[in-house]
Design a protein around this motif. Structure first.
Motif, PDB file in Angstrom:
ATOM      1  N   ASN A 424      -9.964 -11.294   3.963  1.00 12.86           N
ATOM      2  CA  ASN A 424     -10.104 -11.689   2.567  1.00 12.86           C
ATOM      3  C   ASN A 424      -9.055 -10.978   1.708  1.00 12.86           C
ATOM      4  O   ASN A 424      -9.074  -9.758   1.578  1.00 12.86           O
ATOM      5  CB  ASN A 424     -11.515 -11.342   2.077  1.00 12.86           C
ATOM      6  CG  ASN A 424     -11.762 -11.818   0.664  1.00 12.86           C
ATOM      7  OD1 ASN A 424     -11.011 -12.614   0.113  1.00 12.86           O
ATOM      8  ND2 ASN A 424     -12.845 -11.334   0.069  1.00 12.86           N
ATOM      9  N   GLY A 425      -8.144 -11.732   1.153  1.00  9.86           N
ATOM     10  CA  GLY A 425      -7.128 -11.184   0.263  1.00  9.86           C
ATOM     11  C   GLY A 425      -5.901 -10.629   0.950  1.00  9.86           C
ATOM     12  O   GLY A 425      -4.922 -10.259   0.275  1.00  9.86           O
ATOM     13  N   THR A 426      -5.898 -10.560   2.277  1.00 12.96           N
ATOM     14  CA  THR A 426      -4.801  -9.899   2.985  1.00 12.96           C
ATOM     15  C   THR A 426      -3.445 -10.526   2.694  1.00 12.96           C
ATOM     16  O   THR A 426      -2.433  -9.823   2.567  1.00 12.96           O
ATOM     17  CB  THR A 426      -5.050  -9.913   4.497  1.00 12.96           C
ATOM     18  OG1 THR A 426      -6.279  -9.252   4.767  1.00 12.96           O
ATOM     19  CG2 THR A 426      -3.929  -9.208   5.236  1.00 12.96           C
ATOM     20  N   VAL A 427      -3.410 -11.846   2.588  1.00 12.93           N
ATOM     21  CA  VAL A 427      -2.126 -12.522   2.416  1.00 12.93           C
ATOM     22  C   VAL A 427      -1.421 -12.085   1.136  1.00 12.93           C
ATOM     23  O   VAL A 427      -0.193 -12.179   1.019  1.00 12.93           O
ATOM     24  CB  VAL A 427      -2.331 -14.050   2.447  1.00 12.93           C
ATOM     25  CG1 VAL A 427      -3.021 -14.536   1.185  1.00 12.93           C
ATOM     26  CG2 VAL A 427      -1.020 -14.769   2.660  1.00 12.93           C
ATOM     27  N   ALA A 428      -2.172 -11.570   0.176  1.00 12.60           N
ATOM     28  CA  ALA A 428      -1.568 -11.132  -1.092  1.00 12.60           C
ATOM     29  C   ALA A 428      -0.630  -9.948  -0.890  1.00 12.60           C
ATOM     30  O   ALA A 428       0.224  -9.679  -1.748  1.00 12.60           O
ATOM     31  CB  ALA A 428      -2.661 -10.766  -2.092  1.00 12.60           C
ATOM     32  N   ALA A 429      -0.754  -9.259   0.213  1.00 18.46           N
ATOM     33  CA  ALA A 429       0.135  -8.122   0.487  1.00 18.46           C
ATOM     34  C   ALA A 429       1.584  -8.571   0.623  1.00 18.46           C
ATOM     35  O   ALA A 429       2.507  -7.758   0.502  1.00 18.46           O
ATOM     36  CB  ALA A 429      -0.312  -7.400   1.760  1.00 18.46           C
ATOM     37  N   ALA A 430       1.798  -9.848   0.868  1.00 17.98           N
ATOM     38  CA  ALA A 430       3.166 -10.349   1.050  1.00 17.98           C
ATOM     39  C   ALA A 430       3.977 -10.285  -0.237  1.00 17.98           C
ATOM     40  O   ALA A 430       5.200 -10.123  -0.193  1.00 17.98           O
ATOM     41  CB  ALA A 430       3.126 -11.785   1.573  1.00 17.98           C
ATOM     42  N   ASP A 431       3.324 -10.428  -1.362  1.00 22.28           N
ATOM     43  CA  ASP A 431       4.071 -10.478  -2.627  1.00 22.28           C
ATOM     44  C   ASP A 431       4.845  -9.185  -2.891  1.00 22.28           C
ATOM     45  O   ASP A 431       6.045  -9.239  -3.174  1.00 22.28           O
ATOM     46  CB  ASP A 431       3.117 -10.797  -3.781  1.00 22.28           C
ATOM     47  CG  ASP A 431       2.573 -12.217  -3.698  1.00 22.28           C
ATOM     48  OD1 ASP A 431       3.244 -13.067  -3.083  1.00 22.28           O
ATOM     49  OD2 ASP A 431       1.485 -12.476  -4.234  1.00 22.28           O
ATOM     50  N   PRO A 432       4.193  -8.019  -2.817  1.00 21.40           N
ATOM     51  CA  PRO A 432       4.988  -6.783  -2.988  1.00 21.40           C
ATOM     52  C   PRO A 432       5.974  -6.565  -1.841  1.00 21.40           C
ATOM     53  O   PRO A 432       7.049  -5.999  -2.047  1.00 21.40           O
ATOM     54  CB  PRO A 432       3.917  -5.680  -3.013  1.00 21.40           C
ATOM     55  CG  PRO A 432       2.647  -6.371  -3.373  1.00 21.40           C
ATOM     56  CD  PRO A 432       2.762  -7.724  -2.742  1.00 21.40           C
ATOM     57  N   LEU A 433       5.617  -7.019  -0.638  1.00 20.20           N
ATOM     58  CA  LEU A 433       6.464  -6.778   0.529  1.00 20.20           C
ATOM     59  C   LEU A 433       7.864  -7.359   0.365  1.00 20.20           C
ATOM     60  O   LEU A 433       8.851  -6.765   0.819  1.00 20.20           O
ATOM     61  CB  LEU A 433       5.790  -7.365   1.786  1.00 20.20           C
ATOM     62  CG  LEU A 433       6.615  -7.349   3.073  1.00 20.20           C
ATOM     63  CD1 LEU A 433       6.901  -5.909   3.513  1.00 20.20           C
ATOM     64  CD2 LEU A 433       5.882  -8.110   4.180  1.00 20.20           C
ATOM     65  N   VAL A 434       7.972  -8.526  -0.264  1.00 21.08           N
ATOM     66  CA  VAL A 434       9.272  -9.197  -0.324  1.00 21.08           C
ATOM     67  C   VAL A 434      10.310  -8.383  -1.084  1.00 21.08           C
ATOM     68  O   VAL A 434      11.510  -8.626  -0.945  1.00 21.08           O
ATOM     69  CB  VAL A 434       9.165 -10.607  -0.941  1.00 21.08           C
ATOM     70  CG1 VAL A 434       8.306 -11.500  -0.082  1.00 21.08           C
ATOM     71  CG2 VAL A 434       8.641 -10.546  -2.361  1.00 21.08           C
ATOM     72  N   GLN A 435       9.847  -7.412  -1.886  1.00 21.04           N
ATOM     73  CA  GLN A 435      10.825  -6.560  -2.584  1.00 21.04           C
ATOM     74  C   GLN A 435      11.799  -5.927  -1.596  1.00 21.04           C
ATOM     75  O   GLN A 435      12.999  -5.817  -1.864  1.00 21.04           O
ATOM     76  CB  GLN A 435      10.103  -5.435  -3.334  1.00 21.04           C
ATOM     77  CG  GLN A 435       9.193  -5.875  -4.458  1.00 21.04           C
ATOM     78  CD  GLN A 435       8.459  -4.689  -5.038  1.00 21.04           C
ATOM     79  OE1 GLN A 435       9.053  -3.879  -5.741  1.00 21.04           O
ATOM     80  NE2 GLN A 435       7.179  -4.563  -4.724  1.00 21.04           N
ATOM     81  N   LEU A 436      11.268  -5.493  -0.463  1.00 18.60           N
ATOM     82  CA  LEU A 436      12.124  -4.826   0.515  1.00 18.60           C
ATOM     83  C   LEU A 436      13.161  -5.782   1.091  1.00 18.60           C
ATOM     84  O   LEU A 436      14.283  -5.373   1.409  1.00 18.60           O
ATOM     85  CB  LEU A 436      11.279  -4.222   1.635  1.00 18.60           C
ATOM     86  CG  LEU A 436      10.294  -3.116   1.225  1.00 18.60           C
ATOM     87  CD1 LEU A 436       9.590  -2.556   2.443  1.00 18.60           C
ATOM     88  CD2 LEU A 436      11.020  -1.998   0.469  1.00 18.60           C
ATOM     89  N   PHE A 437      12.794  -7.055   1.248  1.00 23.75           N
ATOM     90  CA  PHE A 437      13.745  -8.037   1.756  1.00 23.75           C
ATOM     91  C   PHE A 437      14.811  -8.354   0.711  1.00 23.75           C
ATOM     92  O   PHE A 437      15.829  -8.952   1.026  1.00 23.75           O
ATOM     93  CB  PHE A 437      13.022  -9.307   2.197  1.00 23.75           C
ATOM     94  CG  PHE A 437      12.306  -9.150   3.508  1.00 23.75           C
ATOM     95  CD1 PHE A 437      12.939  -9.430   4.705  1.00 23.75           C
ATOM     96  CD2 PHE A 437      10.997  -8.698   3.538  1.00 23.75           C
ATOM     97  CE1 PHE A 437      12.286  -9.265   5.914  1.00 23.75           C
ATOM     98  CE2 PHE A 437      10.332  -8.528   4.738  1.00 23.75           C
ATOM     99  CZ  PHE A 437      10.987  -8.806   5.931  1.00 23.75           C
ATOM    100  N   GLU A 438      14.547  -7.990  -0.536  1.00 26.67           N
ATOM    101  CA  GLU A 438      15.531  -8.180  -1.601  1.00 26.67           C
ATOM    102  C   GLU A 438      16.293  -6.893  -1.890  1.00 26.67           C
ATOM    103  O   GLU A 438      17.016  -6.793  -2.882  1.00 26.67           O
ATOM    104  CB  GLU A 438      14.814  -8.669  -2.864  1.00 26.67           C
ATOM    105  CG  GLU A 438      14.193 -10.053  -2.696  1.00 26.67           C
ATOM    106  CD  GLU A 438      13.326 -10.457  -3.886  1.00 26.67           C
ATOM    107  OE1 GLU A 438      12.942  -9.555  -4.660  1.00 26.67           O
ATOM    108  OE2 GLU A 438      13.026 -11.653  -3.990  1.00 26.67           O
ATOM    109  N   GLY A 439      16.097  -5.883  -1.046  1.00 26.39           N
ATOM    110  CA  GLY A 439      16.804  -4.617  -1.224  1.00 26.39           C
ATOM    111  C   GLY A 439      16.253  -3.767  -2.347  1.00 26.39           C
ATOM    112  O   GLY A 439      16.942  -2.890  -2.863  1.00 26.39           O
ATOM    113  N   LYS A 440      15.008  -4.019  -2.712  1.00 28.08           N
ATOM    114  CA  LYS A 440      14.397  -3.284  -3.817  1.00 28.08           C
ATOM    115  C   LYS A 440      13.186  -2.515  -3.305  1.00 28.08           C
ATOM    116  O   LYS A 440      12.699  -2.735  -2.210  1.00 28.08           O
ATOM    117  CB  LYS A 440      13.959  -4.246  -4.920  1.00 28.08           C
ATOM    118  CG  LYS A 440      15.045  -5.181  -5.425  1.00 28.08           C
ATOM    119  CD  LYS A 440      14.468  -6.210  -6.380  1.00 28.08           C
ATOM    120  CE  LYS A 440      15.516  -7.210  -6.833  1.00 28.08           C
ATOM    121  NZ  LYS A 440      14.916  -8.299  -7.655  1.00 28.08           N
ATOM    122  N   GLY A 441      12.669  -1.632  -4.134  1.00 29.06           N
ATOM    123  CA  GLY A 441      11.388  -0.993  -3.846  1.00 29.06           C
ATOM    124  C   GLY A 441      11.475   0.282  -3.031  1.00 29.06           C
ATOM    125  O   GLY A 441      12.387   0.470  -2.223  1.00 29.06           O
TER     126      GLY A 441
END
Length: 459
Positions: A424-441
């Motif tokens: 429940n809700g786990t997929v929402a973790a992807a939103d912050p994760l993508v920062q790293l793929f953009e070289g941020k965070g």
């Protein structure tokens, strides 16, 4: 990214209709928006599904003698078998004239999910359906049947453990695997040779990081990858949790919130730090968060990148889209390991599965068709003809496609790990994760944001 609001466009693959396939369709099924359990309907929505008036649950597997056939509707987006389903249905109906199978293959998960959710809301669930990432929620909500009880342990024992585990909760199993999957690094031996990189040398992530500038010097990208939508990024990241912990149950427990695990756990932070090092080293092509799931393989087979991180459905797409010369020469290797001598944990599980409606009056007929699908004379040919990875050990033993055979061996060797968020809700973790793929965070801060996003999504 596809329009998730697009109206469902079902493809009827019964003999009277034709289907359309989407090359390189992700079987990880994570594109579509994922809501919480509240969107799934309640007990009031679990009324018996529509069936032929003359059929009944008591009609059993053989349908109703002298009456209309019991109808079994089967819904999915599994275009890989669009040419196989009509043959299977025709063969089944010839042997079971009292059961009529209506197979519908939707174009994409984005098109499929709204239709399934509408069917659930209307209390008219197809007798057999692809449960998507709501497999467990549909099960606990009484929408889909406990197949452990209905099919028995002897039937389920032929499936890979990982395929059974993903659909199991509290001793009940709410779906079975159809197409298994593993992920790996597809590579172009000519481009690696030109860069002076021996594929055999790429044992660890550090090896891959060191190779990145050599490949870039040849004016090629290292590894093409799609982090669009953000949930695709989890295909790459979640196995890193297993690599860091060397424990394939870590994400399963994190996903279900067991043992007090949170996204701020040191294992998660360490995996995020590794993720950041890989991205910052320029291993991937620029703009992964803007690269679609179809574009990443195109970058690879048009020879703009030396490697591609993708799943075991890729050979199907190469055969359909790449040149014959490319299909002959590309190869695949395991994911790099976190350190020399460690397991090359790779994302697996069954990205495609089947659930059975618990409430349909034609449930018995549906179970009869399910058993037929997995008979050796039917399942293995369907998987081999579609160059798909089977979810059963017996079918895996007779895979014909050499690349598929190699990738399946990683499952047999026990190097598969979970990567599909069912919690429940786990997929929402992807939103912050993508920062790293953009070289941020900053990894520790991203971990905090992931935990907050999951908590917020739970409501």
């Amino acid at each position: 990214m596809q329009d998730q609001t697009a109206a469902p466009q079902a493809v009827d693959t019964t003999p009277a209709a034709s289907g359309a396939s989407t090359p390189f369709r992700r079987r990880t099924l994570l594109r579509a928006a994922l809501g919480g359990a509240a969107a799934l309907g309640t007990g009031s929505l679990l009324a018996a599904c529509s069936t032929d008036d003359s059929s009944s649950a008591g009609s059993g597997a053989s349908g109703n003698a002298g009456g209309n056939p019991a109808t079994v509707r089967m819904w999915s987006w599994y275009g890989e078998q669009k040419d196989e389903f009509p043959k299977l249905v025709a063969k089944f109906q010839e042997a079971n004239p009292n059961i009529k199978v209506e197979n519908r293959v939707f174009g994409t998960p984005d098109q499929y999910l709204p239709a399934l959710q509408a069917a659930v809301a209307a209390g008219d669930v197809p007798e057999i359906f692809a449960p998507h990432t709501r497999a467990l929620t549909y099960g606990t909500g009484g929408i889909s049947a406990d197949l452990k009880a209905d099919l028995g342990d002897s039937f389920l024992s032929d499936f890979f453990d990982s395929a059974n585990q993903e659909y199991t909760l509290d001793g009940k199993q709410y779906a079975i695997g159809w197409m298994a999957q593993t992920f790996g690094l597809f590579y172009n031996p000519d481009l690696l040779d030109k860069a002076g990189v021996d594929p055999e040398s790429l044992e660890t992530w550090d090896d891959l990081i060191a190779a990145a500038p050599k490949i870039k010097a040849t004016d090629k990208y290292g590894v093409s990858f799609s982090a669009n939508p953000g949930t695709s990024a989890m295909d790459f990241f979640l196995p890193l949790l297993t690599q860091v912990s060397d424990d394939p149950t870590f994400f399963l427990r994190l996903d279900q919130g067991l043992d007090g695990l949170t996204w701020e756990d040191p294992v998660v932070v360490q995996a995020l730090e590794l993720q950041k090092r890989i991205v910052d080293a320029g291993v991937f092509q620029p703009g992964t968060t803007g690269t679609s799931g179809d574009q990443a393989p195109q970058i690879f087979y048009t020879e703009k990148s030396a490697m591609l991180f993708n799943g075991s459905w890729s050979p199907q797409g190469f055969i359909q889209n790449a040149s014959k010369e490319f299909v002959k020469k590309y190869k695949v290797m395991k994911n790099p390991a976190i350190a020399a001598g460690k397991k090359h944990w790779t994302a697996n599980q069954a990205g495609a599965g089947w659930a059975v409606s618990e409430t349909s009056a034609n449930k018995d007929a549906a179970l009869t068709f399910i058993k037929f699908l997995y008979e050796e004379a039917n399942y293995s040919p369907a998987m081999n003809n579609s160059n798909s990875m089977p979810a059963t050990k017996s079918a895996a033993a007779i895979i014909e496609n050499p690349v598929m055979k190699q990738m399946t061996s990683w499952l047999i060797e026990g190097e598969g790990c979970p990567h599909i968020p069912f919690g429940n809700g786990t997929v929402a973790a992807a939103d912050p994760l993508v920062q790293l793929f953009e070289g941020k965070g900053v990894p520790a801060e991203v971990a905090q944001q992931m935990q907050a996003a999951v908590e917020n999504a739970k409501g």
